[in-house]
Structures are given as C-alpha cells and as structure tokens.
Design an enzyme around this catalytic site. Sequence first.
Site, mmCIF file in Angstrom:
data_model
loop_
_atom_site.group_PDB
_atom_site.id
_atom_site.type_symbol
_atom_site.label_atom_id
_atom_site.label_comp_id
_atom_site.label_asym_id
_atom_site.label_seq_id
_atom_site.Cartn_x
_atom_site.Cartn_y
_atom_site.Cartn_z
ATOM 1 N N SER A 295 0.830 -1.211 0.000
ATOM 2 C CA SER A 295 0.000 0.000 0.000
ATOM 3 C C SER A 295 0.860 1.255 0.000
ATOM 4 C CB SER A 295 -0.913 0.028 1.221
ATOM 5 O OG SER A 295 -1.619 1.256 1.240
ATOM 6 N N LYS A 350 -4.761 -6.646 3.269
ATOM 7 C CA LYS A 350 -4.676 -5.546 2.289
ATOM 8 C C LYS A 350 -6.084 -5.188 1.794
ATOM 9 C CE LYS A 350 -3.371 -2.277 -0.190
ATOM 10 N NZ LYS A 350 -3.697 -2.153 -1.526
ATOM 11 N N HIS A 353 -7.656 -3.289 4.491
ATOM 12 C CA HIS A 353 -7.071 -1.933 4.448
ATOM 13 C C HIS A 353 -7.833 -1.088 3.432
ATOM 14 C CE1 HIS A 353 -4.519 0.952 2.292
ATOM 15 N NE2 HIS A 353 -3.851 1.142 3.415
ATOM 16 N N ASN A 354 -8.047 -1.663 2.263
ATOM 17 C CA ASN A 354 -8.736 -0.906 1.214
ATOM 18 C C ASN A 354 -10.179 -0.609 1.604
ATOM 19 O OD1 ASN A 354 -6.342 -1.230 -0.098
ATOM 20 N ND2 ASN A 354 -7.244 -1.778 -2.058
ATOM 21 N N GLU A 357 -10.057 2.185 3.853
ATOM 22 C CA GLU A 357 -9.743 3.332 2.969
ATOM 23 C C GLU A 357 -11.018 3.866 2.292
ATOM 24 O OE1 GLU A 357 -6.380 2.631 0.126
ATOM 25 O OE2 GLU A 357 -7.912 2.924 -1.413
#
Length: 628
Positions: A295, A350, A353-354, A357
């Site tokens: 990232s 990940k 995480h997105n 986000e």
Amino acid sequence: MSIPIFIITGVSGSGKTTIGQMLATHLACPFADADAFHPPENISKMSVGIALTDADRAGWLLALNQYIRQQKNGLVLACSALKQTYRDQLGQGVDEDSLHWIHLYGEMDLVRRRMVERKVHFMPESLLVSQFNTWEKPDSGLLIPISQTPEEILRQIISTMALPTQWGVVGLGVMGLNLARNFARRGFALSLYNRRLAGTEEKVAEKAVAQYPELQEAQAFESLPDFVQSLARPRKILLMVNAGTAVDQVFEALIPHLTLGDIVMDGGNSHYEDTQRRQAEAARHGLFFLGVGVSGGESGALNGPAIMCGGDAQAYAQVATGLETIAAKDTGGQACAALIGPGGAGHFVKMAHNGIEYAEMQLLAEVYSALRWDLGYTPDEVADTLAHWAEDGLQSYLLEITIAILRHREGSDWLLDKISDKAAHKGTGSWASIAASELGAPLTMMTEALFARFVAALRDNRQAMAAAYVTPHHQVVLDQQDLKQAYQLARWINHHQGFQFIQLASEQHDWQVNLSELARIWTNGCIIRSELMQQAREYLAESLDLLLHPGLRNAVTTFWPSLQRTVSALSYSSRAYPCLMSALAALNGSTTANAAAHLIQAQRDYFGAHLYERVDDPSGKKYHTHWI
Ligand code: 6PG
C-alpha cells in the site's frame, strides 16, 4: 567447471568481513574470515599494537592457502592480503579462472572512524598506519571504494562480475517500476522483466534501465527463461502484474524455469483465496508463493510502502531483508513490513485496508459535502477548516491530500469542479464486503462507502431522478465542532469495524494476526496512515476490541451526541450521508443490550419454524411456537 573462490581484501576496518558475509549469503556459499587463521602469537602481537612481519604472516598464509584449496563448494574469504606477495601465496596452486579478487580501499580517516566505532576486535587503531604503509595497490581484480554503503558495494560486485542478481521484478507498470527503483536505490542488484507486446510494450525493461540512473546496473529482459536464469537461488521474484488471470499466466509461465525453494511473490491486489490457490500450486512444485499486500500508491512504492506479507514463514525469512529495507519506517524506525500470517493473510488484510480506505474517503467526501453544499463554504474554506482539524490531532494522509485537492486550481477555477462524480473502483472494496458477509462481520461503513460509489456511478439515473423529484427543502443547521467530532467518532467506528473484521477472519483461518502489529505497519507508508492509527496501535495491544478500550471511552462518550446532532441535522439535507449515518447506526446497534432482533427471531419461527432461544432459559435450548 572450477569452483569459484572470492577473496575480499583491504586493510583492517575496510569492511571486508561485512561485504564478504553479504556476498557469501547472496551466493549461498561458505564464508571464512582470515583473522580466524592467525596463530595465538600473531593475535597477541597485534593486540598490543605490534605490526606483524612477513615471517609472522608466512604460516598464516600457508594455512589459508591450504584451506582455499580444500574447498569444494566455493568460498568467500575476507583477508587483508596487503602485499602482492601475500596475494600470490594465497592463490598458489588455485585455478586462476576460479579465483576472483575484490579489493576494498578508502581514505585512512574513513577507515579510522570505522575502527573507532567497531566494538570487538583485537586490532588496535594504532596499527592502521602500518597497515596503510604495507598495503600495495593491486593491479588486477576489482577495486572498490568503501565510501559507498555495503549494499551499494555488493551491487557493484554483482553487476561488474556478472554474478546472479538478488531480486527479480516482473511487470514494470507504475507500481512495479517504482518498487524496482526503490530496491535499486537501496543497493539491491536487480533483474527486470516486462512482456513484449508488439506496438504497445516493447523493450520496457531496457528503456527503464536507460531512463533511471538508479537502474543502470539492473539487467533487463524480455525473455522469461533468461530472466529466471539471471537470479541467484533461491530466486526471489516479485510479480507486479494486474490481479486476476495475468498473475496465473505469469506464474504458470515461470514454473517450468524455477527450481526447488524459489520464492514467487504477488505484490498486486489479488483476492486472498486466489493467493491460497496459487500457494497450493506452488507447493506442488516445491516452490513458495507469498501474497504481498503493498500500500502507498506510486509514491509509496518509490519511497517506502507498507507491506503486508502472507504465506510460509521460512520463505518470508528469506525475503524479509529486501521487503523490510524498501518499506516505510514507523516512528521508532522499524520497517512497516511484516509477515502477517500464513496463507492468504497478507492479501486479506490488504483487502481490509482498502475497505477502511473506502470508508475514510467517503467520510471525507461527506464532510466536504456538508461544509460546501449544506453550509455554503467555498472549497478553499473547506480546505482551511480541514487544515485546522489536521493541526488539532486529526492528521491523516487522506485528509492531507483532500486539502491539497480542494485548493487545486485550473486557471481561476477549482479543478475539483471539473471532475466527473462517477466514482470508480477496482474490486477490493466489494471483496471486503462479500468476505464480511461470509464471515458475519458487521462491516457496515465500508459497505455503505462502496454502495455510495455505486450510486455515484449511476450518473444517468441520478440525473433522471434529479429531474423527476424536487427534494423537500430545509435549512441545515449544523455546528462545525459537532461535524468535526462526528467525523472523529465515525473514523473510530470505521477502524473498529475493520479490525474486528480482520480478527474474525484470523480466528476462522487460524492466522494469528497480531492486530496491534498490523496497526503499526499501517502507521506509515500506506494510504490509511494517520494519527488515529498510532493510537489504534497502542489500544489494540491491550484490547482486541478497539471501542472497548478504556482509552476511547471518553472520546466516544463526548463525541456521540455530536454524531447524533450531525446526523440529525444532515437528515434535512437533500444530499446523502450514508457513512456518517451508518456510523451512528453501528454505534447505537452495537451498544444496544436488548435489540429488536427478538422480533426477527419470532418472525422466522412464525413462517419457517426456524426456532428461537429464550432469555429465561440460558441453556441455549431451541423453542418453537405454534403461532396460529
Ligand atoms: C493502496 C491503495 C491501492 C489502490 C486501490 C484503489 O493501498 O495503495 O489502496 O491499492 O489505490 O486499490 O482502489 P479502488 O480503485 O478500488 O478505489
């Protein structure tokens, strides 16, 4: 073929042991330090500052020469070998073609400084002058100045001697190229491969090597077998190709050229289940496949991304130095890179995480919308307000870029006003929502953020609806401080949901994800880095449930009424505020001890005899009622 012997020479303090060990590790061959071959009387002399004579060194050189000649698996030897006669003695009877000399040299001042820093060594600094006086500049072999870092020296050795390289990168799109440049800047010897597509992608690797000075020593390939052959074993190959079938295609094409123990890493945003499938395939061939979440976008890739790795711990141990060297560093200087867990853990987090986000971006869009459209601020005024918030403890990368975007002009106009509101996405947010549904994780905020993008994408439909309906108009009365606190609390709820989602997945897959360590990795390099993440790291070390940490109680209690007033005020707006509203619903929902879901259970039992549990029977026994 003769067995290669590398002799690294230089005065004491020139770094020959460090470089020698690094080279031996890279070549996977034995390392020896000539100091270990000195008889005790030589060491005693040097310890008290008496320089050795040729006679003192004779036996030592003989022993070293015998040792070199016995080697069957190659050797890297670190040896001062100050004079040509010493070097001749070392090489006596050794096949000339197999003997490679690397001479480290530098100014006496630099070497002296290094020796002073060196803690444990019998050689006192006072012998340095004698070492420099004895040293004869070699007229053959590779002469390397020691003013560079050890990594740069190693890279120079590898490229000049055409030795196998350390890391391979496949796919030189923006992310692949920038990661390659990052590796090269930190001293790694690279092989670069990009496919050849006539007319569109030709000599991509070669052009990158020509364009970027830091890549000038990298080897460029358009042939996959040649690329693989150029790498030291076990090979470390980072795939930076589009997630999906492209990863399968490249991996399948690589397999026949790889050998046992080679490590393939997928640095794209792949689905974690695809990663697990590829890991099983790799294992069938005796290979390793690591799912590497990266990232930080383009600039993170170049200057230090956050790296979340998933897969085999043994394989990670072999790539850790590389990944941790190129990664961003946290406030304590530790790399924002780690093995998150086995299997698909890296790509799963990940994806999470997105998802976080998505909701963070949507919250900022809603704050902007409220300030601009409901309260009538200009983009510059919104930017000024957000800049105050940033100074007041709300600093985050996404807030920072939002401020910059709001201030960006094209001529006298705000560029933002010329950008279409059709939101796009590449899939990780949908995967997160699907995975959350499968796990039973209430990921309401990121799902609302995802759906808000879907609504935004249906621009034509929105235009038609806007023409068909006139929204009831009310004045929105909203206090800026309330909005700020609502935003703060909503962010905590979003992070709470994200980490809870990861925890549930970790339990289901037995990944043993350390949430606090994950938050630490997310404190720098990645898109969701923020001051909040620094705090989350501390709280998660003490409580797996963020909102149950006592450190957050005050903030939640104080900000909750602000979130209520904000949502209440915005309910009179003609615009949508799904994430802020979802945050309040999530907080109310998760703090309700006795929920209305007993009615749901009764309805299920009424029409489908799905049974229910009773609050007055804690045994968990299931009941059914004949409702009619
Ligand atoms: C990152 C980003 C990166 C990418 C997103 C964009 O962590 O560096 O998340 O991975 O920008 O995938 O995703 P969408 O196109 O779905 O918004």
